[in-house]
Design a protein around this motif. Structure first.
Motif, mmCIF file in Angstrom:
data_model
loop_
_atom_site.group_PDB
_atom_site.id
_atom_site.type_symbol
_atom_site.label_atom_id
_atom_site.label_comp_id
_atom_site.label_asym_id
_atom_site.label_seq_id
_atom_site.Cartn_x
_atom_site.Cartn_y
_atom_site.Cartn_z
ATOM 1 N N GLU A 1 0.818 -1.314 0.077
ATOM 2 C CA GLU A 1 0.151 -0.082 -0.104
ATOM 3 C C GLU A 1 0.766 1.469 0.089
ATOM 4 N N ALA A 2 0.390 2.283 -0.649
ATOM 5 C CA ALA A 2 1.129 3.650 -0.498
ATOM 6 C C ALA A 2 1.373 4.177 0.735
ATOM 7 N N THR A 3 0.366 3.840 1.715
ATOM 8 C CA THR A 3 0.458 4.346 2.974
ATOM 9 C C THR A 3 1.842 3.774 3.793
ATOM 10 N N ALA A 4 2.160 2.762 3.048
ATOM 11 C CA ALA A 4 3.581 2.207 3.784
ATOM 12 C C ALA A 4 4.471 2.594 3.062
ATOM 13 N N VAL A 5 4.540 2.544 1.681
ATOM 14 C CA VAL A 5 5.917 2.817 0.930
ATOM 15 C C VAL A 5 6.071 4.208 1.044
ATOM 16 N N VAL A 6 5.181 5.231 1.065
ATOM 17 C CA VAL A 6 5.483 6.679 0.894
ATOM 18 C C VAL A 6 6.332 7.160 2.069
ATOM 19 N N PRO A 7 6.110 6.856 3.366
ATOM 20 C CA PRO A 7 6.736 7.228 4.563
ATOM 21 C C PRO A 7 8.232 6.552 4.405
ATOM 22 N N MET A 8 8.141 5.316 4.626
ATOM 23 C CA MET A 8 9.391 4.446 4.524
ATOM 24 C C MET A 8 10.363 5.031 3.516
ATOM 25 N N ASN A 9 9.758 5.078 2.324
ATOM 26 C CA ASN A 9 10.770 5.649 1.038
ATOM 27 C C ASN A 9 11.199 6.997 1.431
ATOM 28 N N PHE A 10 10.468 7.875 1.884
ATOM 29 C CA PHE A 10 10.997 9.300 2.086
ATOM 30 C C PHE A 10 12.066 9.196 3.296
ATOM 31 N N VAL A 11 11.763 8.382 4.380
ATOM 32 C CA VAL A 11 13.000 8.262 5.277
ATOM 33 C C VAL A 11 14.102 7.392 4.783
ATOM 34 N N PHE A 12 14.013 6.428 4.092
ATOM 35 C CA PHE A 12 15.089 5.950 3.554
ATOM 36 C C PHE A 12 16.152 6.683 2.703
ATOM 37 N N PHE A 13 15.237 7.526 1.507
ATOM 38 C CA PHE A 13 15.813 8.121 0.880
ATOM 39 C C PHE A 13 16.630 9.593 1.328
ATOM 40 N N THR A 14 15.888 10.196 2.410
ATOM 41 C CA THR A 14 16.177 11.302 2.962
ATOM 42 C C THR A 14 17.904 10.860 3.667
ATOM 43 N N THR A 15 17.739 9.701 4.274
ATOM 44 C CA THR A 15 18.913 9.357 5.281
ATOM 45 C C THR A 15 20.053 8.947 4.264
ATOM 46 N N SER A 16 19.727 8.387 3.188
ATOM 47 C CA SER A 16 20.943 7.886 2.134
ATOM 48 C C SER A 16 21.501 9.032 1.393
ATOM 49 N N ALA A 17 20.383 10.316 1.330
ATOM 50 C CA ALA A 17 21.045 11.080 0.593
ATOM 51 C C ALA A 17 22.032 12.067 1.431
ATOM 52 N N ILE A 18 21.566 12.252 2.834
ATOM 53 C CA ILE A 18 22.225 13.056 3.791
ATOM 54 C C ILE A 18 23.578 12.438 3.806
ATOM 55 N N ILE A 19 23.604 11.008 4.231
ATOM 56 C CA ILE A 19 24.833 10.360 4.320
ATOM 57 C C ILE A 19 26.004 10.568 3.162
ATOM 58 N N SER A 20 25.070 10.572 2.046
ATOM 59 C CA SER A 20 26.124 10.650 0.615
ATOM 60 C C SER A 20 26.566 12.038 0.615
ATOM 61 N N GLY A 21 25.694 13.196 0.985
ATOM 62 C CA GLY A 21 26.151 14.341 0.997
ATOM 63 C C GLY A 21 27.483 14.618 2.045
ATOM 64 N N VAL A 22 27.265 13.864 3.207
ATOM 65 C CA VAL A 22 28.267 14.117 4.297
ATOM 66 C C VAL A 22 29.605 13.500 3.681
ATOM 67 N N ILE A 23 29.604 12.428 3.261
ATOM 68 C CA ILE A 23 30.780 11.349 2.755
ATOM 69 C C ILE A 23 31.370 12.041 1.613
ATOM 70 N N PHE A 24 30.580 12.388 0.618
ATOM 71 C CA PHE A 24 31.218 12.691 -0.745
ATOM 72 C C PHE A 24 31.339 14.115 -0.726
ATOM 73 N N TYR A 25 30.504 14.968 -0.527
ATOM 74 C CA TYR A 25 30.760 16.319 -0.448
ATOM 75 C C TYR A 25 31.169 17.149 0.888
ATOM 76 N N ARG A 26 31.249 16.277 1.739
ATOM 77 C CA ARG A 26 31.856 16.977 3.162
ATOM 78 C C ARG A 26 31.078 18.147 3.639
ATOM 79 N N GLU A 27 29.730 17.949 3.641
ATOM 80 C CA GLU A 27 28.957 19.049 3.848
ATOM 81 C C GLU A 27 28.997 19.390 5.259
ATOM 82 N N PHE A 28 29.058 18.488 6.128
ATOM 83 C CA PHE A 28 29.088 18.762 7.663
ATOM 84 C C PHE A 28 30.615 18.973 8.278
#
Length: 330
Positions: A230-257
């Motif tokens: 169901e979309a009610t399960a996919v939408v929030p989980m995908n948002f959390v996973f996507f945002t977490t992976s994006a932040i980690i990649s920005g921290v490691i690759f572009y040294r944003e923090f």
């Protein structure tokens, strides 16, 4: 000022995406009410929604050229908030207390994200991106991602494990590559507009290929998850996973923090947590709209595999029959 431009562009783009999704949903519901349903691509309203979606995605792409990944990626929650409130206007849904509570939590989290996000103005030239690519932290992170993705792909292909966590983790791992490539391409294009052309460099071409390939497979696994769950399960989980992976990649690759204070980092993470919680509150326990379908699904009849549908016969009071039916089914 450059970072503020990226924030405003990302927020406006995500809001435009939420408008486009509601317009498309409205077009599908209108077409379903017709006595002779037409294909969705014949609807002007649907094409209007697609146009808004394209503009929103283009704005999101441009925002990565002005603001850090850790700031642009979490602003995807704006589309969830916008969709919850715009659906009241477009689809005549009722406003729930959960929508108001979730919207408040998400807005508070977004405010903390914007205030305490890393401020790292840097000109991403091809040489700088090439240096990032061959740095030890990025190489170690890439090897770890490849190993985890291969393990998940093994369970997905060989063991036929299609759990929602497995699918969305593969989407998130691909998304981390996507945002790295999108950030590089958008930044080099922005840098080129200022007078120093970059599209002829090999790094630019590599990032274009990486962005296209990761996007294609990301869409594939995400569609698989939307089909099975169901979309009610996919939408929030995908948002959390996507945002977490994006932040980690920005921290490691572009040294944003790299030069951020510890208090700012904790407050930023707390803002992320509030945004995640707000999205879950908005989406969880939300009733989904299902379009009426002109057939009966026989997939749950004991002892009978689904080889077709029972089609209503408009000329009699009886229904059709199953394909290859035997005496027990009769």
């Amino acid at each position: 000022q450059t970072q503020l431009l990226g924030v405003l562009l990302a927020a406006a783009s995500n809001f435009l995406i939420s408008v486009s999704l509601n317009i498309q949903k409205c077009a599908h519901l209108r077409l379903a009410c017709h006595t002779e349903p037409k294909p969705y691509y014949t609807s002007k309203l649907w094409w209007c929604g697609i146009t808004f979606l394209g503009l929103g995605e283009a704005g999101n792409f441009t925002a990565y050229g002005f603001a850090p990944i850790a700031l642009v990626a979490p602003l995807g929650c704006v589309s969830v908030i916008g969709s919850a409130f715009i659906s009241v206007l477009f689809l005549k849904k009722t406003m729930r207390a959960a929508d108001i509570l979730g919207g408040t939590l998400t807005i508070a989290g977004t405010y903390l994200l914007v205030i305490f996000a890393p401020n790292v103005p840097q000109e991403l030239t091809p040489r700088r991106i090439q240096n990032y690519l061959v740095s030890w932290p990025v190489l170690a992170y890439s090897i770890l991602e490849i190993i985890i993705f291969c393990i998940l792909l093994y369970f997905y292909k060989r063991k036929a494990v299609k759990h929602i966590v497995v699918l969305l983790m593969m989407v998130a791992l691909l998304a981390s590559l996507t945002v790295i490539a999108v950030k590089a391409v958008a930044s080099m294009i922005t840098f080129s507009v200022k007078g120093k052309m970059q599209p002829t460099s090999p790094v630019f071409c590599i990032m274009i290929v990486l962005m296209a390939a990761s996007c294609a497979y990301q869409v594939k696994f995400l569609n698989q998850a939307m089909h099975l769950y169901e979309a009610t399960a996919v939408v929030p989980m995908n948002f959390v996973f996507f945002t977490t992976s994006a932040i980690i990649s920005g921290v490691i690759f572009y040294r944003e923090f790299q030069s951020a204070a510890l208090l700012s980092v904790f407050t930023f993470l707390f803002g992320c947590l509030l945004s995640f919680l707000g999205v879950f509150v908005i989406v969880i326990n939300k009733k989904e709209e299902h379009l009426q379908i002109p057939f009966i699904d026989c997939g749950h009849i004991p002892g009978q595999k689904l080889t077709g549908k029972i089609q209503p016969d408009s000329h009699s009071s009886c229904y059709g029959t199953l394909d290859n039916e035997d005496n027990s089914v009769k």
